[in-house]
Design an enzyme around this catalytic site. Structure first.
Site, PDB file in Angstrom:
ATOM      1  N   ASP A 144      10.491   1.328   3.729  1.00  0.00           N
ATOM      2  CA  ASP A 144      10.598   1.883   2.280  1.00  0.00           C
ATOM      3  C   ASP A 144       9.685   3.027   2.705  1.00  0.00           C
ATOM      4  O   ASP A 144       9.503   4.021   1.749  1.00  0.00           O
ATOM      5  CB  ASP A 144       9.934   1.319   1.258  1.00  0.00           C
ATOM      6  CG  ASP A 144       8.539   0.789   1.694  1.00  0.00           C
ATOM      7  OD1 ASP A 144       7.936   1.121   2.664  1.00  0.00           O
ATOM      8  OD2 ASP A 144       7.932   0.026   0.561  1.00  0.00           O
ATOM      9  N   HIS A 146       6.875   3.897   3.706  1.00  0.00           N
ATOM     10  CA  HIS A 146       5.368   3.991   3.365  1.00  0.00           C
ATOM     11  C   HIS A 146       4.486   4.356   4.687  1.00  0.00           C
ATOM     12  O   HIS A 146       5.008   3.806   5.747  1.00  0.00           O
ATOM     13  CB  HIS A 146       4.696   2.673   2.602  1.00  0.00           C
ATOM     14  CG  HIS A 146       4.654   1.374   3.731  1.00  0.00           C
ATOM     15  ND1 HIS A 146       5.459  -0.033   3.227  1.00  0.00           N
ATOM     16  CD2 HIS A 146       3.860   1.034   4.829  1.00  0.00           C
ATOM     17  CE1 HIS A 146       5.020  -0.763   4.256  1.00  0.00           C
ATOM     18  NE2 HIS A 146       4.410  -0.128   5.168  1.00  0.00           N
ATOM     19  N   GLU A 151       2.276   2.794  -0.488  1.00  0.00           N
ATOM     20  CA  GLU A 151       3.807   2.346  -0.958  1.00  0.00           C
ATOM     21  C   GLU A 151       4.427   3.471  -1.681  1.00  0.00           C
ATOM     22  O   GLU A 151       3.862   4.556  -2.280  1.00  0.00           O
ATOM     23  CB  GLU A 151       3.696   1.166  -1.874  1.00  0.00           C
ATOM     24  CG  GLU A 151       3.099   0.042  -1.084  1.00  0.00           C
ATOM     25  CD  GLU A 151       4.083  -0.584  -0.178  1.00  0.00           C
ATOM     26  OE1 GLU A 151       5.063  -0.269   0.405  1.00  0.00           O
ATOM     27  OE2 GLU A 151       3.793  -1.780  -0.182  1.00  0.00           O
TER      28      GLU A 151
END
Ligand code: GLP
Length: 267
Positions: A144, A146, A151
């Site tokens: 994702d 990160h 995050e």
């Protein structure tokens, strides 16, 4: 931003290791050799090949870590050092224990068992600052996007602090916890996007098909807290080292551009 595309994982990690070695050597021969070289480090599967090559060079007497101070990116909250999934354990098992001249006192890893996470993180930032910042921060990214444990939707100005992991990350990382996401700690301590951004250079490893969306978002997408790694578009010394497999979502134009610009093979 430089994007260094290598044929496969092994070539990517060899390139990254050689880049780090060249930087450490240049530092040790340069005007600032009286102070240590400050190296930021990640965990994960991506850097393992880099660690193996750095260990090989170190054992062969080609590279010394005697004048290197390290800061790791992150650590799970609630895992003791001797837990086989703590990042402290990972770093010693995969890297530090194999180096012939790394000084234990020069290794910095956030304490996942701290009773006071806020103080632990503030002290970490202060310690980085006491060395004059990080010379080169190597990182990996999650699927994702990160970076460290920042995050999606973590502030791009964030500093070292407590982070809550997304369900996605706990599912991805559950492969190390008996495939049970519930066993993955829900929180972690992590350097911030801003902490990484303040490093003089940032070298991020992105490999494999499962990182293709993240690579495209990092390199070609809008700078957005949704893909925290995209903040590196504003960094003046950011390098992405990637493999072919991770390039699947790049536009043809971007892919060709980066191959073309790197053809001179500058280190
Ligand atoms: C974890 C770490 C990150 C790392 C990421 C990717 O979530 N906190 O720092 O970059 O995993 O790991 P891998 O390299 O195994 O894909």
């Amino acid at each position: 931003m430089r994007v260094v595309i290598q044929d496969d994982y092994n070539k990517m990690t060899k390139w990254a290791a050689d880049y780090i070695t060249a930087k450490i050597k240049a530092h040790n021969e340069g005007p600032e050799k009286a102070r240590p070289f400050v190296l930021g480090l990640p965990t994960g599967s991506s850097p393992i090949g880099v660690y193996k090559e750095l260990i090989r060079q170190n054992k062969a007497g080609e590279l010394s870590f005697a004048n290197v101070v390290t800061f790791n990116m992150d650590e799970y909250l609630g895992l003791p050092k001797d837990h086989d999934q703590s990042y402290w354990y990972f770093m010693h098992d995969n890297f530090f224990d194999h180096l012939v001249d790394m000084k234990p006192e020069n290794i910095n890893i956030l304490d996942g068992m701290t009773a006071d996470p806020e103080k632990e993180c503030a002290d970490y930032e202060a310690k980085i600052a006491s060395y004059g910042g990080i010379d080169l921060f190597m990182g990996g990214i999650g699927v994702d996007g990160h970076i460290a444990f920042n995050e999606p939707f973590t502030s791009l100005a964030s500093r070292t602090g407590l982070r809550t992991l997304t369900s996605d990350t706990r599912i991805v990382n559950s492969r190390f916890f008996g495939n049970d996401p519930e066993k993955v700690p829900a929180q972690a301590l992590s350097v911030g996007v801003g902490t990484v951004f303040d490093s003089k250079e940032v070298l991020v490893l992105i490999n494999g098909h499962n990182k293709a969306r993240a690579l495209a978002a990092t390199v070609e997408g809008a700078v957005s807290q949704k893909w925290t790694c995209s903040a590196l578009q504003y960094h003046n010394g950011a390098i992405i080292a990637c493999d072919e497999a991770a390039c699947d979502e790049l536009t043809v134009g971007a892919y060709k551009y980066f191959l073309d610009i790197e053809r001179g093979e500058r280190l």
